[in-house]
Write a protein that holds these residues in place. Structure first.
Motif, PDB file in Angstrom:
ATOM      1  N   ALA A 104      32.935  58.877  46.677  1.00 18.89           N
ATOM      2  CA  ALA A 104      32.250  60.135  46.354  1.00 18.89           C
ATOM      3  C   ALA A 104      33.009  60.832  45.234  1.00 18.89           C
ATOM      4  CB  ALA A 104      32.170  61.034  47.583  1.00 18.89           C
ATOM      5  N   CYS A 105      32.339  61.828  44.609  1.00 14.06           N
ATOM      6  CA  CYS A 105      32.997  62.588  43.552  1.00 14.06           C
ATOM      7  C   CYS A 105      32.243  63.883  43.296  1.00 14.06           C
ATOM      8  CB  CYS A 105      33.100  61.772  42.257  1.00 14.06           C
ATOM      9  SG  CYS A 105      31.509  61.471  41.449  1.00 14.06           S
ATOM     10  N   GLU A 106      32.897  64.781  42.570  1.00 10.20           N
ATOM     11  CA  GLU A 106      32.225  65.973  42.085  1.00 10.20           C
ATOM     12  C   GLU A 106      31.383  65.618  40.867  1.00 10.20           C
ATOM     13  OE1 GLU A 106      34.327  69.987  42.784  1.00 10.20           O
ATOM     14  OE2 GLU A 106      35.951  68.639  42.179  1.00 10.20           O
ATOM     15  N   GLU A 107      30.514  66.536  40.491  1.00 11.83           N
ATOM     16  CA  GLU A 107      29.537  66.292  39.438  1.00 11.83           C
ATOM     17  C   GLU A 107      30.177  65.912  38.107  1.00 11.83           C
ATOM     18  OE1 GLU A 107      25.882  65.613  38.255  1.00 11.83           O
ATOM     19  OE2 GLU A 107      26.054  66.753  40.123  1.00 11.83           O
ATOM     20  N   GLY A 108      31.352  66.449  37.804  1.00  8.68           N
ATOM     21  CA  GLY A 108      31.971  66.218  36.502  1.00  8.68           C
ATOM     22  C   GLY A 108      32.674  64.897  36.337  1.00  8.68           C
ATOM     23  N   VAL A 109      32.715  64.073  37.378  1.00  9.98           N
ATOM     24  CA  VAL A 109      33.405  62.778  37.313  1.00  9.98           C
ATOM     25  C   VAL A 109      32.427  61.687  36.890  1.00  9.98           C
ATOM     26  CG1 VAL A 109      34.675  61.042  38.635  1.00  9.98           C
ATOM     27  CG2 VAL A 109      35.073  63.476  39.050  1.00  9.98           C
ATOM     28  N   ASP A 110      32.869  60.839  35.969  1.00  9.45           N
ATOM     29  CA  ASP A 110      32.038  59.748  35.470  1.00  9.45           C
ATOM     30  C   ASP A 110      32.569  58.419  35.989  1.00  9.45           C
ATOM     31  OD1 ASP A 110      29.953  58.606  33.754  1.00  9.45           O
ATOM     32  OD2 ASP A 110      31.623  57.846  32.572  1.00  9.45           O
ATOM     33  N   LEU A 111      31.683  57.576  36.493  1.00  9.03           N
ATOM     34  CA  LEU A 111      32.032  56.233  36.971  1.00  9.03           C
ATOM     35  C   LEU A 111      31.483  55.213  35.990  1.00  9.03           C
ATOM     36  CD1 LEU A 111      33.092  54.330  39.234  1.00  9.03           C
ATOM     37  CD2 LEU A 111      30.819  54.499  40.283  1.00  9.03           C
ATOM     38  N   SER A 112      32.364  54.387  35.419  1.00 10.67           N
ATOM     39  CA  SER A 112      31.933  53.410  34.424  1.00 10.67           C
ATOM     40  C   SER A 112      32.643  52.081  34.635  1.00 10.67           C
ATOM     41  CB  SER A 112      32.209  53.940  33.006  1.00 10.67           C
ATOM     42  OG  SER A 112      33.588  54.197  32.832  1.00 10.67           O
ATOM     43  N   VAL A 113      32.236  51.095  33.851  1.00 14.53           N
ATOM     44  CA  VAL A 113      32.805  49.751  33.955  1.00 14.53           C
ATOM     45  C   VAL A 113      34.113  49.692  33.181  1.00 14.53           C
ATOM     46  CG1 VAL A 113      32.451  47.319  33.391  1.00 14.53           C
ATOM     47  CG2 VAL A 113      30.548  48.701  34.214  1.00 14.53           C
ATOM     48  N   GLN A 114      35.111  49.009  33.751  1.00 14.73           N
ATOM     49  CA  GLN A 114      36.370  48.742  33.058  1.00 14.73           C
ATOM     50  C   GLN A 114      36.517  47.232  32.944  1.00 14.73           C
ATOM     51  OE1 GLN A 114      38.708  50.589  31.635  1.00 14.73           O
ATOM     52  NE2 GLN A 114      40.181  48.937  31.257  1.00 14.73           N
ATOM     53  N   PHE A 115      36.343  46.702  31.727  1.00 12.51           N
ATOM     54  CA  PHE A 115      36.511  45.270  31.498  1.00 12.51           C
ATOM     55  C   PHE A 115      37.979  44.965  31.251  1.00 12.51           C
ATOM     56  CE2 PHE A 115      32.064  45.894  30.315  1.00 12.51           C
ATOM     57  CZ  PHE A 115      31.463  44.855  30.993  1.00 12.51           C
ATOM     58  N   GLN A 116      38.478  43.908  31.869  1.00  8.09           N
ATOM     59  CA  GLN A 116      39.835  43.477  31.594  1.00  8.09           C
ATOM     60  C   GLN A 116      39.908  42.848  30.213  1.00  8.09           C
ATOM     61  OE1 GLN A 116      42.183  44.502  33.412  1.00  8.09           O
ATOM     62  NE2 GLN A 116      40.751  45.309  34.921  1.00  8.09           N
ATOM     63  N   LYS A 117      40.914  43.220  29.445  1.00  7.76           N
ATOM     64  CA  LYS A 117      41.020  42.769  28.060  1.00  7.76           C
ATOM     65  C   LYS A 117      41.309  41.281  27.952  1.00  7.76           C
ATOM     66  CE  LYS A 117      42.630  47.291  26.467  1.00  7.76           C
ATOM     67  NZ  LYS A 117      43.748  48.045  25.843  1.00  7.76           N
ATOM     68  N   LYS A 118      42.071  40.753  28.898  1.00  5.04           N
ATOM     69  CA  LYS A 118      42.453  39.353  28.846  1.00  5.04           C
ATOM     70  C   LYS A 118      41.568  38.541  29.787  1.00  5.04           C
ATOM     71  CE  LYS A 118      47.262  40.515  27.791  1.00  5.04           C
ATOM     72  NZ  LYS A 118      48.669  40.392  28.218  1.00  5.04           N
ATOM     73  N   LEU A 119      41.001  37.462  29.266  1.00 13.29           N
ATOM     74  CA  LEU A 119      40.115  36.643  30.094  1.00 13.29           C
ATOM     75  C   LEU A 119      40.834  36.103  31.315  1.00 13.29           C
ATOM     76  CD1 LEU A 119      38.079  34.632  27.436  1.00 13.29           C
ATOM     77  CD2 LEU A 119      37.280  36.508  28.867  1.00 13.29           C
ATOM     78  N   SER A 120      42.107  35.712  31.171  1.00 15.90           N
ATOM     79  CA  SER A 120      42.842  35.162  32.305  1.00 15.90           C
ATOM     80  C   SER A 120      42.973  36.192  33.420  1.00 15.90           C
ATOM     81  CB  SER A 120      44.237  34.697  31.874  1.00 15.90           C
ATOM     82  OG  SER A 120      44.982  35.785  31.353  1.00 15.90           O
ATOM     83  N   THR A 121      43.119  37.466  33.046  1.00 18.73           N
ATOM     84  CA  THR A 121      43.210  38.520  34.043  1.00 18.73           C
ATOM     85  C   THR A 121      41.927  38.603  34.849  1.00 18.73           C
ATOM     86  OG1 THR A 121      44.726  39.791  32.655  1.00 18.73           O
ATOM     87  CG2 THR A 121      43.560  40.999  34.379  1.00 18.73           C
ATOM     88  N   GLY A 122      40.801  38.465  34.160  1.00 18.88           N
ATOM     89  CA  GLY A 122      39.518  38.566  34.843  1.00 18.88           C
ATOM     90  C   GLY A 122      39.186  37.369  35.695  1.00 18.88           C
ATOM     91  N   PHE A 123      39.435  36.172  35.176  1.00 18.89           N
ATOM     92  CA  PHE A 123      39.000  34.969  35.874  1.00 18.89           C
ATOM     93  C   PHE A 123      39.932  34.561  37.006  1.00 18.89           C
ATOM     94  CE2 PHE A 123      36.803  34.088  31.710  1.00 18.89           C
ATOM     95  CZ  PHE A 123      35.547  34.348  32.206  1.00 18.89           C
ATOM     96  N   PHE A 124      41.234  34.856  36.882  1.00 13.08           N
ATOM     97  CA  PHE A 124      42.187  34.383  37.867  1.00 13.08           C
ATOM     98  C   PHE A 124      42.754  35.483  38.750  1.00 13.08           C
ATOM     99  CE2 PHE A 124      42.643  31.300  34.280  1.00 13.08           C
ATOM    100  CZ  PHE A 124      42.004  30.245  34.910  1.00 13.08           C
ATOM    101  N   GLY A 125      42.546  36.721  38.358  1.00 19.41           N
ATOM    102  CA  GLY A 125      43.048  37.826  39.177  1.00 19.41           C
ATOM    103  C   GLY A 125      42.081  38.167  40.290  1.00 19.41           C
ATOM    104  N   GLY A 126      42.606  38.434  41.470  1.00 15.12           N
ATOM    105  CA  GLY A 126      41.746  38.783  42.594  1.00 15.12           C
ATOM    106  C   GLY A 126      41.007  40.080  42.378  1.00 15.12           C
ATOM    107  N   GLU A 127      41.462  40.895  41.410  1.00 13.65           N
ATOM    108  CA  GLU A 127      40.804  42.169  41.131  1.00 13.65           C
ATOM    109  C   GLU A 127      39.546  41.967  40.303  1.00 13.65           C
ATOM    110  OE1 GLU A 127      44.262  41.707  40.818  1.00 13.65           O
ATOM    111  OE2 GLU A 127      44.271  42.510  42.841  1.00 13.65           O
ATOM    112  N   GLY A 128      39.425  40.800  39.621  1.00  9.33           N
ATOM    113  CA  GLY A 128      38.199  40.470  38.913  1.00  9.33           C
ATOM    114  C   GLY A 128      38.186  40.925  37.466  1.00  9.33           C
ATOM    115  N   PHE A 129      37.257  40.385  36.715  1.00 12.73           N
ATOM    116  CA  PHE A 129      37.103  40.703  35.300  1.00 12.73           C
ATOM    117  C   PHE A 129      36.600  42.124  35.108  1.00 12.73           C
ATOM    118  CE2 PHE A 129      34.590  40.430  31.287  1.00 12.73           C
ATOM    119  CZ  PHE A 129      35.652  40.183  30.444  1.00 12.73           C
ATOM    120  N   ILE A 130      35.815  42.611  36.051  1.00 13.17           N
ATOM    121  CA  ILE A 130      35.246  43.949  35.972  1.00 13.17           C
ATOM    122  C   ILE A 130      35.835  44.832  37.071  1.00 13.17           C
ATOM    123  CG2 ILE A 130      33.135  45.321  36.120  1.00 13.17           C
ATOM    124  CD1 ILE A 130      31.594  42.910  35.104  1.00 13.17           C
ATOM    125  N   MET A 131      36.354  45.990  36.663  1.00  9.87           N
ATOM    126  CA  MET A 131      36.828  46.991  37.615  1.00  9.87           C
ATOM    127  C   MET A 131      36.085  48.295  37.329  1.00  9.87           C
ATOM    128  SD  MET A 131      40.912  46.033  37.747  1.00  9.87           S
ATOM    129  CE  MET A 131      41.277  46.967  39.235  1.00  9.87           C
TER     130      MET A 131
END
Length: 227
Positions: A104-131
């Motif tokens: 949850a959040c207040e009205e002024g907070v924005d939720l957006s996609v955070q792409f990992q800059k390094k492909l290895s971080t996205g493909f092999f990290g348990g946190e995923g390419f998209i946060m």
């Protein structure tokens, strides 16, 4: 807005709203509320924003609850998994969180996609390419799995994290994936092939039992019983 987090390891966020105040929740997040809260389903920014939330593990549409009728109202939002609910003042800086962490959040907070800059971080990290990136201003609440451990990193200081145990971090931190050294360590050590390395400055929020770990234990025990 006033809030309280109750329930220990089965937490519930209870929010009191003054007349005219609103809170944004994930679709289906409301557990109970007073009758003077008006609900409105919204894309909060159009199709582009909605798709971004979808790819970051959230529902495309969110619900806005606004207090009306001139008196204080209350809404309760329960966590979807045993763990912790964390509160942030987004004015203090952006927060990067794992997929599906938003609560949850207040009205002024924005939720957006955070792409990992390094492909290895996205493909092999348990946190995923998209946060998820939480930015803007106001209070924001996320849910994480299990106990929360907070580590404050100085500039250049690093912490090595088992894949999947990174729940969130300040937007000032940097994340990368590194392989475990040594063939024997990789395949016989039981810690996996990759670790997540976060570099400061900033706070890192670790979760004691990611839901993926629970799923692995259940699957392993189910397999044993079937055999």
């Amino acid at each position: 807005m006033k809030y309280e987090i109750v329930g220990d390891n089965l937490p519930v966020l209870k929010v009191k709203l003054a007349n005219g105040e609103s809170i944004i929740t994930e679709g289906g997040g409301m557990s109970w509320m007073t009758p003077n809260l008006k609900m409105e389903t919204t894309s909060r920014g159009g199709v582009g924003k909605a798709l971004g939330r979808f790819f970051s593990g959230e529902k495309m549409f969110q619900n806005r609850y606004t207090c009306v009728d001139g008196v204080e109202g209350e809404i309760a939002i329960a966590s979807s998994f045993p763990g912790s609910i964390l509160a942030f003042d987004i004015e203090d800086g952006d927060i990067i969180a794992q997929k599906s962490a938003f609560l949850a959040c207040e009205e002024g907070v924005d939720l957006s996609v955070q792409f990992q800059k390094k492909l290895s971080t996205g493909f092999f990290g348990g946190e995923g390419f998209i946060m998820q990136r939480l930015s803007g201003h106001g209070k924001a609440f996320i849910e994480i799995d299990g106990h929360c451990e907070i580590i404050n990193l100085n500039p250049g200081e690093k912490i090595v994290i088992s894949t999947g145990n990174l729940a969130a971090m300040d937007g000032t931190c940097d994340m990368e994936i590194k392989s475990v050294e040594g063939f024997k360590n990789m395949f016989l050590g039981g810690e996996g092939v990759f670790n997540t390395v976060v570099t400061g400055p900033g706070k890192v929020y670790l979760q004691g039992m990611p839901i993926s770990g629970i799923a692995d234990v259940i699957m392993a025990n189910t397999t044993i019983k079937n055999d």
